[in-house]
Design a protein around this motif. Structure first.
Motif, PDB file in Angstrom:
ATOM      1  N   ARG A  70       0.873  -1.664   0.104  1.00  0.00           N
ATOM      2  CA  ARG A  70      -0.031   0.014   0.041  1.00  0.00           C
ATOM      3  C   ARG A  70       1.252   1.483  -0.055  1.00  0.00           C
ATOM      4  NH1 ARG A  70      -3.622  -0.381   5.046  1.00  0.00           N
ATOM      5  NH2 ARG A  70      -4.169   1.300   4.478  1.00  0.00           N
ATOM      6  N   ASP A  71       0.352   2.170  -0.966  1.00  0.00           N
ATOM      7  CA  ASP A  71       0.799   3.790  -0.646  1.00  0.00           C
ATOM      8  C   ASP A  71      -0.059   4.661  -0.359  1.00  0.00           C
ATOM      9  OD1 ASP A  71       2.373   6.091  -0.737  1.00  0.00           O
ATOM     10  OD2 ASP A  71       2.528   5.127  -2.859  1.00  0.00           O
ATOM     11  N   ASN A  72      -0.057   5.013   1.075  1.00  0.00           N
ATOM     12  CA  ASN A  72      -0.903   5.594   2.241  1.00  0.00           C
ATOM     13  C   ASN A  72      -0.607   6.940   1.354  1.00  0.00           C
ATOM     14  OD1 ASN A  72      -1.402   3.680   3.480  1.00  0.00           O
ATOM     15  ND2 ASN A  72      -0.461   3.795   5.394  1.00  0.00           N
ATOM     16  N   ALA A  73       0.265   7.492   0.936  1.00  0.00           N
ATOM     17  CA  ALA A  73       0.388   9.082   0.389  1.00  0.00           C
ATOM     18  C   ALA A  73      -0.587   8.688  -0.831  1.00  0.00           C
ATOM     19  CB  ALA A  73       1.355   9.447  -0.374  1.00  0.00           C
ATOM     20  N   LYS A  74      -0.924   7.900  -1.666  1.00  0.00           N
ATOM     21  CA  LYS A  74      -1.728   8.064  -2.317  1.00  0.00           C
ATOM     22  C   LYS A  74      -2.566   7.212  -2.546  1.00  0.00           C
ATOM     23  CE  LYS A  74       2.183   7.665  -5.652  1.00  0.00           C
ATOM     24  NZ  LYS A  74       2.844   6.703  -6.888  1.00  0.00           N
ATOM     25  N   ASN A  75      -3.185   7.106  -1.154  1.00  0.00           N
ATOM     26  CA  ASN A  75      -4.486   6.222  -0.640  1.00  0.00           C
ATOM     27  C   ASN A  75      -4.784   4.806  -2.029  1.00  0.00           C
ATOM     28  OD1 ASN A  75      -5.312   7.875   0.736  1.00  0.00           O
ATOM     29  ND2 ASN A  75      -7.206   8.580   0.276  1.00  0.00           N
ATOM     30  N   THR A  76      -3.461   4.418  -2.353  1.00  0.00           N
ATOM     31  CA  THR A  76      -3.803   3.173  -3.179  1.00  0.00           C
ATOM     32  C   THR A  76      -3.458   1.800  -2.486  1.00  0.00           C
ATOM     33  OG1 THR A  76      -3.871   4.710  -4.372  1.00  0.00           O
ATOM     34  CG2 THR A  76      -3.229   2.506  -5.420  1.00  0.00           C
ATOM     35  N   MET A  77      -3.544   0.867  -3.095  1.00  0.00           N
ATOM     36  CA  MET A  77      -3.066  -0.417  -2.860  1.00  0.00           C
ATOM     37  C   MET A  77      -2.965  -1.294  -4.176  1.00  0.00           C
ATOM     38  SD  MET A  77      -4.891  -3.506  -0.636  1.00  0.00           S
ATOM     39  CE  MET A  77      -6.347  -3.394  -1.330  1.00  0.00           C
ATOM     40  N   TYR A  78      -2.291  -2.232  -3.754  1.00  0.00           N
ATOM     41  CA  TYR A  78      -1.936  -3.183  -4.919  1.00  0.00           C
ATOM     42  C   TYR A  78      -1.368  -4.105  -4.230  1.00  0.00           C
ATOM     43  CZ  TYR A  78       0.898   1.329  -5.515  1.00  0.00           C
ATOM     44  OH  TYR A  78       0.548   3.307  -5.881  1.00  0.00           O
ATOM     45  N   LEU A  79      -1.767  -5.530  -5.621  1.00  0.00           N
ATOM     46  CA  LEU A  79      -1.564  -7.004  -5.327  1.00  0.00           C
ATOM     47  C   LEU A  79      -0.827  -7.325  -6.716  1.00  0.00           C
ATOM     48  CD1 LEU A  79      -2.053  -9.326  -4.415  1.00  0.00           C
ATOM     49  CD2 LEU A  79      -3.866  -9.607  -5.174  1.00  0.00           C
ATOM     50  N   GLN A  80       1.025  -7.098  -6.691  1.00  0.00           N
ATOM     51  CA  GLN A  80       1.744  -8.255  -7.647  1.00  0.00           C
ATOM     52  C   GLN A  80       1.457  -8.982  -7.592  1.00  0.00           C
ATOM     53  OE1 GLN A  80       3.681  -5.995  -9.792  1.00  0.00           O
ATOM     54  NE2 GLN A  80       3.619  -8.351 -10.133  1.00  0.00           N
ATOM     55  N   MET A  81       1.186 -10.159  -8.753  1.00  0.00           N
ATOM     56  CA  MET A  81       1.077 -11.768  -8.887  1.00  0.00           C
ATOM     57  C   MET A  81       1.736 -12.394  -9.782  1.00  0.00           C
ATOM     58  SD  MET A  81      -3.345 -11.391  -8.840  1.00  0.00           S
ATOM     59  CE  MET A  81      -3.238 -10.572 -10.242  1.00  0.00           C
ATOM     60  N   ASN A  82       2.903 -12.411  -9.109  1.00  0.00           N
ATOM     61  CA  ASN A  82       3.344 -13.116 -11.064  1.00  0.00           C
ATOM     62  C   ASN A  82       3.377 -15.157 -10.742  1.00  0.00           C
ATOM     63  OD1 ASN A  82       5.293 -11.455 -10.174  1.00  0.00           O
ATOM     64  ND2 ASN A  82       6.012 -11.567  -8.227  1.00  0.00           N
ATOM     65  N   SER A  83       3.652 -15.529 -11.791  1.00  0.00           N
ATOM     66  CA  SER A  83       3.649 -17.143 -11.738  1.00  0.00           C
ATOM     67  C   SER A  83       1.952 -17.579 -11.945  1.00  0.00           C
ATOM     68  CB  SER A  83       4.469 -17.867 -10.386  1.00  0.00           C
ATOM     69  OG  SER A  83       5.843 -17.906 -10.633  1.00  0.00           O
ATOM     70  N   LEU A  84       1.439 -16.684 -12.388  1.00  0.00           N
ATOM     71  CA  LEU A  84       0.131 -16.548 -12.588  1.00  0.00           C
ATOM     72  C   LEU A  84      -0.661 -18.421 -12.564  1.00  0.00           C
ATOM     73  CD1 LEU A  84      -0.781 -13.198 -13.348  1.00  0.00           C
ATOM     74  CD2 LEU A  84      -1.921 -14.635 -11.405  1.00  0.00           C
ATOM     75  N   LYS A  85      -1.569 -19.103 -12.366  1.00  0.00           N
ATOM     76  CA  LYS A  85      -1.894 -19.971 -12.602  1.00  0.00           C
ATOM     77  C   LYS A  85      -2.963 -19.802 -13.331  1.00  0.00           C
ATOM     78  CE  LYS A  85       0.611 -22.338  -8.873  1.00  0.00           C
ATOM     79  NZ  LYS A  85       0.189 -22.961  -7.503  1.00  0.00           N
ATOM     80  N   PRO A  86      -3.633 -21.061 -14.206  1.00  0.00           N
ATOM     81  CA  PRO A  86      -5.281 -20.854 -14.495  1.00  0.00           C
ATOM     82  C   PRO A  86      -6.286 -21.063 -13.390  1.00  0.00           C
ATOM     83  CG  PRO A  86      -4.034 -22.676 -15.980  1.00  0.00           C
ATOM     84  CD  PRO A  86      -3.076 -21.982 -14.689  1.00  0.00           C
ATOM     85  N   GLU A  87      -6.302 -21.352 -12.356  1.00  0.00           N
ATOM     86  CA  GLU A  87      -7.090 -21.576 -10.577  1.00  0.00           C
ATOM     87  C   GLU A  87      -7.254 -20.052 -10.358  1.00  0.00           C
ATOM     88  OE1 GLU A  87      -4.588 -23.446 -11.868  1.00  0.00           O
ATOM     89  OE2 GLU A  87      -3.249 -24.368  -9.540  1.00  0.00           O
ATOM     90  N   ASP A  88      -5.888 -18.792 -10.677  1.00  0.00           N
ATOM     91  CA  ASP A  88      -5.797 -17.170 -10.427  1.00  0.00           C
ATOM     92  C   ASP A  88      -7.229 -16.972 -11.118  1.00  0.00           C
ATOM     93  OD1 ASP A  88      -2.441 -17.700  -9.826  1.00  0.00           O
ATOM     94  OD2 ASP A  88      -4.127 -17.927  -8.324  1.00  0.00           O
ATOM     95  N   THR A  89      -7.654 -17.476 -12.384  1.00  0.00           N
ATOM     96  CA  THR A  89      -8.062 -16.801 -13.387  1.00  0.00           C
ATOM     97  C   THR A  89     -10.049 -16.253 -12.331  1.00  0.00           C
ATOM     98  OG1 THR A  89      -7.874 -18.097 -15.382  1.00  0.00           O
ATOM     99  CG2 THR A  89     -10.395 -17.289 -14.537  1.00  0.00           C
ATOM    100  N   ALA A  90     -10.328 -15.585 -11.540  1.00  0.00           N
ATOM    101  CA  ALA A  90     -11.309 -14.215 -11.351  1.00  0.00           C
ATOM    102  C   ALA A  90     -11.506 -13.300 -11.500  1.00  0.00           C
ATOM    103  CB  ALA A  90     -11.143 -15.140  -9.761  1.00  0.00           C
ATOM    104  N   VAL A  91     -12.594 -12.849 -10.279  1.00  0.00           N
ATOM    105  CA  VAL A  91     -12.867 -11.466 -10.713  1.00  0.00           C
ATOM    106  C   VAL A  91     -12.031 -10.516  -9.221  1.00  0.00           C
ATOM    107  CG1 VAL A  91     -14.350  -9.259 -10.002  1.00  0.00           C
ATOM    108  CG2 VAL A  91     -15.175 -11.349 -11.473  1.00  0.00           C
ATOM    109  N   TYR A  92     -11.322  -9.695  -9.067  1.00  0.00           N
ATOM    110  CA  TYR A  92     -10.597  -9.443  -7.836  1.00  0.00           C
ATOM    111  C   TYR A  92     -10.839  -8.575  -7.461  1.00  0.00           C
ATOM    112  CZ  TYR A  92      -7.015 -13.388  -8.531  1.00  0.00           C
ATOM    113  OH  TYR A  92      -6.607 -14.735  -8.401  1.00  0.00           O
ATOM    114  N   TYR A  93     -11.542  -7.857  -6.770  1.00  0.00           N
ATOM    115  CA  TYR A  93     -12.481  -6.883  -5.475  1.00  0.00           C
ATOM    116  C   TYR A  93     -11.290  -6.446  -4.569  1.00  0.00           C
ATOM    117  CZ  TYR A  93     -16.219  -8.671  -7.721  1.00  0.00           C
ATOM    118  OH  TYR A  93     -17.526  -9.466  -8.423  1.00  0.00           O
ATOM    119  N   CYS A  94     -11.076  -5.286  -3.615  1.00  0.00           N
ATOM    120  CA  CYS A  94     -10.229  -4.738  -3.189  1.00  0.00           C
ATOM    121  C   CYS A  94     -11.904  -4.661  -1.896  1.00  0.00           C
ATOM    122  CB  CYS A  94      -9.780  -3.494  -3.458  1.00  0.00           C
ATOM    123  SG  CYS A  94     -10.444  -1.952  -3.670  1.00  0.00           S
TER     124      CYS A  94
END
Length: 112
Positions: A70-94
């Motif tokens: 997260r970057d509190n100065a920017k009011n933003t959160m992140y999710l870095q996703m590596n080595s993605l797999k087919p089972e990671d397929t989804a709608v992602y919600y914060c």
């Protein structure tokens, strides 16, 4: 708080994506925030969370592959996703875990 996700895309297995969650309001920096996902035909599930102090927690299925930040100065959160797999397929919600607010979601599809 209003939450807006972005960064979802179609990616090949083994690839990477970075999701962003932009939050409105001045309380973002105080709140635990999280990422959740929902695959077709399945219940929404927890992916990762991060406290205001930066402590993190991950679902076993993504440990070692995903990194929440997260970057509190920017009011933003992140999710870095590596080595993605087919089972990671989804709608992602914060989610703001304090207020219970959800974003509208961003689609991640992992397919060759």
């Amino acid at each position: 708080a209003q939450l807006v996700e972005s960064g979802g895309d179609l990616v090949q297995p083994g690839g990477s994506l970075r999701l962003s969650c932009a939050a409105s309001g001045s309380l973002f920096k105080y709140n635990t925030m999280g990422w959740h996902r929902q695959a077709p035909g399945k219940q929404r599930e927890f992916v990762a969370s991060i406290t205001s102090g930066g402590s993190t927690n991950y679902a076993d299925s993504v440990k070692g592959r995903f990194t929440i930040s997260r970057d509190n100065a920017k009011n933003t959160m992140y999710l870095q996703m590596n080595s993605l797999k087919p089972e990671d397929t989804a709608v992602y919600y914060c989610k703001d875990h304090y207020s219970g607010s959800w974003g509208q979601g961003t689609q991640v599809t992992v397919s060759s």
